[in-house]
Scaffold this motif. Structure first.
Motif: not given
Length: 417
Positions: A19-20, A24-29, A150-151, A155-158
């Motif tokens: 999830a992290a 993090s990847g989505c935040a960078l994108v 990012v949220a 959530l999806g990653g979690g």
């Protein structure tokens, strides 16, 4: 700082790590896309502001040429304005028509200037407060939508990682059950067709390994039981023949070896039955002190008995006698006198005064055909194995330890009635 962060990451579970990582990847994108959008919009409004200022400068110059003055009611236009930025004044005096953007100032504006005469400069200033507010609104929207993305990614990653983590935990729990003796434990994870699901492949591999291990162990158990069963008939004949031999020292040695071999065969058959888990106990209520005292008297063991308890226990008297017999024989064979038997509450303790149990027996439990330390003598290692197996059948447990002042201690803890 890096080591501390790494230690924290290693302490997280796989679900949180995935999830992290996705967040993090989505935040960078999102940061990169937001920066590109902001820069593109900034360039667009800057070009538009410069074009508007230039067009206004052309209009004001026409008025100035026609009337010889600028419209002083329009504060945006002036000749030799004292607020004119010096770089723009310098460029205008060099006969260059240019613009100057002050978008990040307290009062944002765009300037346009051109020379009038030899030393005069005609300038136009247009305010850009609305443009700056528009850019700020755009930045706030980008931040808000970036946070939402990012949220959602977290959530999806979690959720995705939870499924993977759940499958891995199931595989780990099944592996622990198998190592604990439950050979029927399986994950039962269906293998998806024509896909590369590593978790499913791991689950299938664990199930296949468990099935193969169970088959091999069952084959070994059947082999042991078959060998022991096949040996019973010739051993019975051999024992009968040994009884017919004339008295003497050789006859006594033969009879002893035949008896030992017969005992080993019976132990192997008992171990095979315990491994197959087909033993069914006959549980009844018994006063433990009297029951143990009777077992010692019938067997004729030389041991110091201490009773003094009338606690009722639910047990199988025949199997308890088998357990205590093995523990007492083990204490007499591998330990030193005196052998003490203590009944306390719902437990029976058998202790010798020898060198004690070796470390691997205390850590891993008794193993078949592993006699332990040399100082504890020779043997097959089946006595303790049978004692622990019979204890499991009657719902008891055997605790092995070494006394502080020396000697091995085996405690049978029985379920109370």
């Amino acid at each position: 700082m890096t080591r501390r962060m790494r230690a924290r990451l290693n302490g997280l579970g796989l679900r949180w790590k995935i999830a992290a990582l996705l967040a993090s990847g989505c935040a960078l994108v999102a940061l990169a896309i937001g920066g590109l959008i902001h820069h593109a919009r900034y360039e667009q409004v800057s070009d538009q502001a410069r074009a508007d200022a230039t067009a206004e400068l052309v209009r004001v110059r026409k008025v100035y040429v026609a009337t010889g003055s600028v419209d002083h009611e329009d504060s945006a236009a002036a000749v030799d304005s004292p607020a004119l930025p010096s770089p723009l004044r310098k460029a205008a005096l060099q006969r260059r028509r240019t613009t100057y953007l002050e978008l990040d100032a307290r009062h944002p504006a765009v300037w346009a200037a051109r020379p009038i005469g030899e030393k005069s400069v005609l300038s136009v200033k247009l305010p850009l407060d609305e443009v700056r507010n528009e850019l700020r609104d755009l930045d706030r929207q980008l931040i808000a939508w970036g946070t939402v993305v990012v949220a959602l990614a977290a959530l999806g990653g979690g959720a995705l990682a939870s499924r993977v983590s759940r499958d891995l935990r199931t595989a780990a729990a099944t592996a622990r059950k198998i190592s604990g003796g439950d050979l029927d434990a399986r994950i039962n994870h269906p293998r998806p067709p024509r896909t590369k699901d590593e978790v499913a492949e791991l689950a299938c591999a664990v199930d296949t390994m468990a099935t193969t291990l169970q088959q091999r162990l069952e084959a070994e158990q059947r082999f042991t039981a078959d060998v022991a069963h096949e040996l019973r008939t010739p051993l019975t004949g051999l024992q009968t023949a040994a009884e017919l031999l004339p008295p003497g020292r050789p006859t006594e040695l033969v009879r002893n070896r035949v008896a030992a071999l017969r005992t080993l065969t019976e132990d192997l058959l008992e171990v095979a039955r315990l491994d197959a888990r087909i033993e069914q106990p006959d549980l009844e209520l018994h006063p433990l002190g009297k029951l143990v005292e009777g077992i010692i008297q019938r067997a004729g063991y030389k041991a110091e008995f201490t009773g003094g308890t009338d606690a009722l226990v639910r047990t199988d008297a025949r199997r308890l006698e088998r357990i205590l017999a093995n523990l007492i024989v083990n204490a007499r064979r591998h330990g030193s006198a005196p052998v003490e038997i203590l009944v306390s509450g719902a437990s029976v303790t058998v202790r010798d005064h020898g060198p004690g149990f070796p470390g691997h027996v205390l850590d891993e439990g008794p193993q078949r055909f592993l006699t332990g330390a040399k100082e504890r003598g020779q043997g097959t290692g089946l006595g303790l194995t049978i004692a622990l197996g019979q204890a499991e059948v009657i719902g008891a447990r055997v605790e092995l330890s070494n006394a502080d002042d020396g000697g091995a201690t085996a405690t049978v803890v029985l379920p109370e009635g």
